[in-house]
Design an enzyme around this catalytic site. Structure first.
Site, PDB file in Angstrom:
ATOM      1  N   LYS A  64       0.751  -1.280  -0.143  1.00  0.00           N
ATOM      2  CA  LYS A  64      -0.014   0.130   0.081  1.00  0.00           C
ATOM      3  C   LYS A  64       0.856   1.328   0.143  1.00  0.00           C
ATOM      4  CE  LYS A  64      -3.751   0.209   2.444  1.00  0.00           C
ATOM      5  NZ  LYS A  64      -4.565   0.169   3.724  1.00  0.00           N
TER       6      LYS A  64
HETATM    7  C1  E4P Z   1      -8.193   0.520   3.918  1.00  0.00           C
HETATM    8  O1  E4P Z   1      -7.253  -0.246   3.464  1.00  0.00           O
HETATM    9  C2  E4P Z   1      -8.330   1.311   5.139  1.00  0.00           C
HETATM   10  O2  E4P Z   1      -7.137   0.715   6.103  1.00  0.00           O
HETATM   11  C3  E4P Z   1      -9.323   1.487   5.789  1.00  0.00           C
HETATM   12  O3  E4P Z   1     -10.404   0.967   5.076  1.00  0.00           O
HETATM   13  C4  E4P Z   1      -9.538   2.959   6.340  1.00  0.00           C
HETATM   14  O4  E4P Z   1     -10.744   2.833   6.909  1.00  0.00           O
HETATM   15  P1  E4P Z   1     -11.174   3.861   8.043  1.00  0.00           P
HETATM   16  O5  E4P Z   1     -11.777   5.269   7.286  1.00  0.00           O
HETATM   17  O6  E4P Z   1     -12.454   3.174   8.797  1.00  0.00           O
HETATM   18  O7  E4P Z   1     -10.010   4.239   8.829  1.00  0.00           O
END
Ligand code: E4P
Length: 221
Positions: free
Chosen positions: A85
């Site tokens: 990522k």
């Molecule tokens: C995805 O890879 C992210 O880690 C995640 O969905 C972020 O979600 P949040 O907005 O609940 O922190």
């Protein structure tokens, strides 16, 4: 549609792995830090918990091109299940192109607009992660962004897969499936909620009660 758990909690990952319902996981620096574990140890535990065909999304923390490349290569070298990522910033997208050419799969994260998603596809991202819930949180319509990304990717037959992130409800998962995204990553509780319907519980209770009242015996097992 693939389903990932958005969590770094080993108990949650283990439970869904045992149920066989997930195709992989996503983590981020916030989720990893709240576990209180050293990142290296956490990653080893995640590798042990998930079976060999799962996808494991691990995030870099560098923000400049050279260090993003170094961190991404280090993460990808750990395990063949890793997708790296990288944040949706100019250096991140530049690194995405280079890494994709090297055969490293990249998930561009923190995506909030169709234009960012268009750039991700052009730079060869394996996944694009639009954060729907965070858009809804600021009174924008995250689903509009998803619909536009789906349309743009169809128009140009981009291969980048759409990973619906920042889920806030089971309804989000339903809408994601209807919109035709490739993957949803959801917190543990919403995946468990997907199993639920009051009529299932009521119907099962009735079946068991009727069976008991009839004094029937099940076949030998
Ligand atoms: C995805 O890879 C992210 O880690 C995640 O969905 C972020 O979600 P949040 O907005 O609940 O922190």
């Amino acid at each position: 549609m693939k389903l990932f758990i958005d969590s770094a909690k080993i108990e949650e990952i283990q439970k869904l792995e045992d149920l066989g319902v997930i195709d992989g996981i996503t983590t981020n620096p916030t989720l990893a830090s709240v576990t209180g574990k050293k990142f290296k140890d956490l990653v080893s535990e995640i590798f042990e918990t998930l079976s060999k065909d799962r996808i494991i999304n691990l995030e870099v923390i560098a923000t400049d091109y050279d260090n993003i490349l170094k961190q991404a290569r280090a993460l990808a070298a750990l395990d063949s299940r890793v997708v790296v990522k990288i944040p949706c910033i100019p250096d991140g997208l530049k690194a995405c192109k280079k890494l994709s050419e090297e055969g490293i799969r990249v998930n561009i994260t923190l995506v909030f607009s169709p234009m960012q998603a268009l750039l991700c596809a052009k730079m060869g991202a394996f996944y694009v992660s639009p954060f729907v819930g965070r858009l809804d949180d600021i009174s924008m319509d995250g689903m509009d962004v998803i619909s536009e990304i789906v349309k743009i990717y169809k128009n140009y037959e981009y291969k980048t897969q759409i990973l619906f992130a920042s889920v806030r409800s089971v309804e989000h998962i339903r809408l994601a499936a209807l919109a035709g995204v490739d993957i949803v990553t959801s917190p543990y509780n919403f995946i468990m909620e997907m199993y639920n319907h009051p009529l299932t519980d009521k119907g099962l209770a009735q079946f068991l009660e009727d069976w008991k009242n009839a004094g029937e015996e099940f076949i030998a097992v």
